[in-house]
Scaffold this motif. Structure first.
Motif, mmCIF file in Angstrom:
data_model
loop_
_atom_site.group_PDB
_atom_site.id
_atom_site.type_symbol
_atom_site.label_atom_id
_atom_site.label_comp_id
_atom_site.label_asym_id
_atom_site.label_seq_id
_atom_site.Cartn_x
_atom_site.Cartn_y
_atom_site.Cartn_z
ATOM 1 N N GLY A 269 30.183 34.909 40.435
ATOM 2 C CA GLY A 269 30.249 34.000 39.005
ATOM 3 C C GLY A 269 30.242 35.586 38.431
ATOM 4 N N ALA A 271 32.702 36.885 38.045
ATOM 5 C CA ALA A 271 34.196 37.908 38.501
ATOM 6 C C ALA A 271 35.028 37.186 36.215
ATOM 7 C CB ALA A 271 34.854 36.607 39.236
ATOM 8 N N ALA A 272 34.512 36.398 35.904
ATOM 9 C CA ALA A 272 34.719 36.214 34.854
ATOM 10 C C ALA A 272 34.951 37.581 33.814
ATOM 11 C CB ALA A 272 34.659 34.741 34.067
ATOM 12 N N GLU A 273 33.048 37.719 33.935
ATOM 13 C CA GLU A 273 32.351 38.933 32.447
ATOM 14 C C GLU A 273 33.742 39.722 32.689
ATOM 15 O OE1 GLU A 273 28.694 40.393 31.034
ATOM 16 O OE2 GLU A 273 29.056 39.354 32.673
ATOM 17 N N VAL A 275 36.707 40.980 33.867
ATOM 18 C CA VAL A 275 38.073 40.375 33.409
ATOM 19 C C VAL A 275 37.896 40.757 32.261
ATOM 20 C CG1 VAL A 275 40.195 38.771 32.952
ATOM 21 C CG2 VAL A 275 38.834 38.967 35.209
ATOM 22 N N GLU A 276 37.241 39.929 31.808
ATOM 23 C CA GLU A 276 36.598 40.144 29.243
ATOM 24 C C GLU A 276 36.916 41.612 29.278
ATOM 25 O OE1 GLU A 276 33.708 37.375 28.076
ATOM 26 O OE2 GLU A 276 35.069 35.566 28.676
ATOM 27 N N GLU A 309 36.588 30.967 45.560
ATOM 28 C CA GLU A 309 36.012 31.497 43.872
ATOM 29 C C GLU A 309 35.998 32.667 43.363
ATOM 30 O OE1 GLU A 309 32.048 31.067 41.313
ATOM 31 O OE2 GLU A 309 31.807 30.516 43.161
ATOM 32 N N GLN A 312 40.256 33.185 43.604
ATOM 33 C CA GLN A 312 40.905 32.529 42.022
ATOM 34 C C GLN A 312 40.758 33.234 41.420
ATOM 35 O OE1 GLN A 312 39.215 28.704 43.131
ATOM 36 N NE2 GLN A 312 40.691 27.660 44.138
ATOM 37 N N THR A 313 39.943 34.606 40.803
ATOM 38 C CA THR A 313 39.940 34.903 39.357
ATOM 39 C C THR A 313 40.639 36.170 39.342
ATOM 40 O OG1 THR A 313 37.413 33.896 39.341
ATOM 41 C CG2 THR A 313 38.070 35.776 37.825
#
Length: 557
Positions: A269, A271-273, A275-276, A309, A312-313
């Motif tokens: 969970g 991972a997205a942050e 990347v940002e 999951e 894939q990020t």
């Protein structure tokens, strides 16, 4: 001007007036209760339930790591064993307040005696007791002060329930007199990017209203600062804010030498942050989250879903996954629950996995399946490798399961000293500076009492890192850093000078490190690293590196 020293959390600097946390509630009297035991018991149960629900509500509002911490506190409040201890005291005619105080204190002392991670949970237990007693008395629980203006919060330690919902428009920085680098205050301060110095014992002398500078990067609180020091701290804070808002670019030195900046992650969970915030991949994915709350190992299917999951990020990017690192402060009933006098030196990491090889084989199976289903560049490494034979074992097994890139963690001095042989076999090495420092300086990294030894700037640690860097260069193998040392902007430059080819850290540290690397060439980094190696201790190495960095900048200009 004088300095109060502790353990810095984060890299920032802040200044402002002190506001001290209110003192704990006074201990209840041991006088007999005027109520029947069943009535006292009902009062306590109601109070515990209210406090547990309040902690859960605060956790839901805060989210992230704070939610996990506060939910754990709520479970602590309603622990059946504690409940039985409280009720046994009530049955003896004591008040609910005293029964809670005495029972919780007994458990707290047990945790403190255990030391390490469990020892640092004692403060959490104290907070629960204070909240229950306050509810029983009908008074507010001790909490964060509100002086009506921004302030530097000074406390003995900060309860997770308070840390989770701090008003960051008001709280400029945190200073605690107790707690260590793994306390919940430290964990949540990192997540929220709060400037913090913990374990600063002398901070108990700070008084309300006095202006201080809190320098987390140096682990120092400056009292009675001069106008020049205040200006310098303000300029540093502004420069850090500017770096954080600068356009994202790949990590590199001033001469264009690439230094990929990667993220340390504990759950998919995050991972997205990451990347940002500019992560170019993952340098350490901790798989323990799948195992720690389970009574049995997760299935291959459950693991595959989580790994997929994550991968894939990061399409086309490097993702380094660490095989299960259990033992020491992370015991697992289904893996290594036998009592050990010194678990940090016992059956942990790869040793534990070899003793229960089916768990390792299932994990490699799940990783290979997730890799086949995604486009990320999966690398897998073994934790706590201490011998060449262990390297041979893990890399051969990983390749048998179709893992294309198999490496090892260098966390033990023996593997650093044998790095030339280790990297002749493994595809890469990743240096865990937290454990490497612990084992080199013989100082448990979970104990606040020896936190001053847990400093990766120590020349002994830096020399071991150089051994690994040199071995990587000779063997043509990459050498990453995934311990907290990589998040120190100046130390990051030193690590590159010692041979590190990538750096992995908490995502919130990426901007600082990216900006720092851009100030130096590879030759500069090597000069700065050599200066640090000439010192006798960590403070001397830090000072020597800082002086060399200043000289290199002046020469360049």
């Amino acid at each position: 001007m004088s300095e109060v020293r502790g353990v810095g959390i984060g890299l920032g600097v802040a200044q402002g007036p002190v506001a001290r946390m209110s003192e704990p509630l006074p201990a209840p009297s041991d006088a007999p209760s005027s109520l029947a035991p069943e009535d006292e018991t009902a009062r306590v149960r109601e109070a515990v339930g209210v406090v547990a629900r309040e902690l859960e509500a605060r956790g839901a509002q805060a989210g992230g790591a704070a939610r996990d911490v506060l939910e754990a506190q709520a479970m602590m409040a309603e622990d059946p064993t504690l409940e039985a201890e409280v009720e046994s005291r009530v049955a003896q005619g004591r008040t609910g307040e005293w029964a809670v105080f005495d029972a919780f204190a007994s458990f707290r002392d047990q945790l403190t005696a255990m030391g390490g991670y469990l020892g640092e949970r004692a403060a959490d237990l104290d907070d629960v007791a204070q909240r229950v007693i306050a509810h029983l008395r009908g008074v507010p629980a001790p909490g964060v002060p509100d002086p009506g203006h921004p302030f530097v919060l000074v406390a003995k330690d900060l309860a997770p329930a308070d840390t989770a919902l701090l008003d960051l428009d008001k709280v400029l920085a945190l200073v605690t007199t107790e707690g260590g680098p793994t306390s919940h205050t430290a964990i949540l301060a990192r997540e929220k990017s709060i400037v913090a110095v913990v374990g600063a014992a002398a901070a108990k002398e700070l008084v309300d209203g006095e202006t201080v500078i809190v320098d987390a990067a140096a682990g120092v609180v400056t009292t009675r600062p001069t106008a020049e020091e205040l200006d310098r701290a303000s300029n540093r804070a502004a420069a850090r804010a500017a770096a954080a808002s600068a356009p994202l670019t790949p990590g590199a030195l001033a001469d264009g030498t690439p230094v990929p900046l990667l993220a340390n992650l504990g759950k998919p969970g995050g991972a997205a942050e990451a990347v940002e915030l500019g992560a170019e991949g993952v340098g350490l994915f901790r798989t323990e989250f799948l195992f720690l709350s389970a009574h049995q190992a997760p299935t291959v299917e459950q693991q595959r879903e989580a790994y997929t999951e994550l991968l894939q990020t990061f399409p086309g990017k490097k993702v380094v996954v660490r095989a299960l690192d259990a033992g020491a402060d992370k015991p697992l009933a289904f893996l290594n629950d036998a009592h050990e006098e010194n678990p940090a030196l016992g059956l942990r990491g790869l040793r534990a996995l070899r003793a229960s090889e089916d768990i390792l084989r299932e994990q490699l199976t799940a990783l290979a399946q997730a890799d086949a289903a995604t486009d990320a560049d999966l690398w897998v490494m073994a934790p706590m490798v201490s011998t060449v034979e262990e390297t041979e074992y893990f890399t051969a097994l990983a390749r048998d399961y179709g893992i294309k890139t198999a490496g090892v963690m260098v966390e033990v001095p023996s593997s650093a000293l044998m790095a030339d042989r280790v990297l002749a076999i493994a595809d890469f090495a990743s240096i865990g500076t937290n454990d490497l420092t612990q084992y080199t300086l013989a100082a448990d990294r979970l104990l606040g009492s020896v936190a001053s030894f847990q400093d990766p700037w120590h020349p002994a640690v830096l020399r071991l890192i150089r051994e690994v860097g040199d071995a990587g260069r000779v063997n043509g193998k990459p050498v990453g850093i995934c311990g907290e040392a990589a998040a120190d902007p100046l130390l990051a430059v030193v690590l590159v000078g010692l041979g590190a080819t990538s750096l992995s850290m908490a995502p919130t540290a990426l901007a600082d490190v990216r900006a720092s690397l851009l100030e130096y060439t590879l030759d500069d980094a090597r000069v700065i690293a050599e200066a640090a190696l000439t010192a006798d201790d960590a403070a001397g190495a830090r000072a020597a590196a800082r002086a060399a960095a200043t000289r290199e900048k002046e020469t360049a200009s």
